[in-house]
Design a protein around this motif. Structure first.
Motif, mmCIF file in Angstrom:
data_model
loop_
_atom_site.group_PDB
_atom_site.id
_atom_site.type_symbol
_atom_site.label_atom_id
_atom_site.label_comp_id
_atom_site.label_asym_id
_atom_site.label_seq_id
_atom_site.Cartn_x
_atom_site.Cartn_y
_atom_site.Cartn_z
ATOM 1 N N PHE A 43 0.707 -1.146 -0.119
ATOM 2 C CA PHE A 43 0.000 0.020 -0.030
ATOM 3 C C PHE A 43 0.816 1.252 -0.109
ATOM 4 N N SER A 78 -8.910 -3.452 4.522
ATOM 5 C CA SER A 78 -8.582 -3.521 3.002
ATOM 6 C C SER A 78 -9.964 -3.642 2.298
ATOM 7 N N LEU A 81 -10.094 -0.108 1.394
ATOM 8 C CA LEU A 81 -8.814 0.624 0.720
ATOM 9 C C LEU A 81 -8.630 0.039 -0.698
ATOM 10 N N ASP A 82 -8.152 0.916 -1.498
ATOM 11 C CA ASP A 82 -8.001 0.520 -2.782
ATOM 12 C C ASP A 82 -6.628 0.319 -3.105
ATOM 13 N N ASN A 83 -6.039 -1.088 -3.120
ATOM 14 C CA ASN A 83 -4.781 -1.363 -3.200
ATOM 15 C C ASN A 83 -4.445 -2.041 -4.510
#
Length: 86
Positions: A43, A78, A81-83
């Protein structure tokens, strides 16, 4: 030997229980340490981060109590979140 007011507890049973707890902490703590380091490293760097398992397992012996809940929190976070690199 008396532990926690129980009747008789054998020393062999105590040693076996401690060894089982250490092995579980070694394995599960190692995998969760690796998961947390790889996810957050990926990340932050925006590229795939690979962490070797054996050093994470050694760290999991000491950090397992912290990284097991951290892995659960990372899994939940997660979802939001954009990973893309992970």
């Amino acid at each position: 030997m008396r532990i926690f007011g129980l009747k008789e507890v054998s020393e062999v049973g105590c040693v076996v229980a401690i060894v089982i707890l250490l092995v579980v902490n070694f394995v599960i703590g190692g995998f969760t340490t690796r998961y947390v380091l790889e996810y957050w490293g990926t990340f932050v760097r925006q590229t795939r981060v690979e962490v070797p398992l054996f050093p994470c397992m050694l760290a999991g012996l000491f950090l397992g109590e912290v990284t097991i809940p951290a892995a659960i929190g990372t899994f939940i976070i997660s979802a939001f979140l954009d990973n893309p690199a992970y």
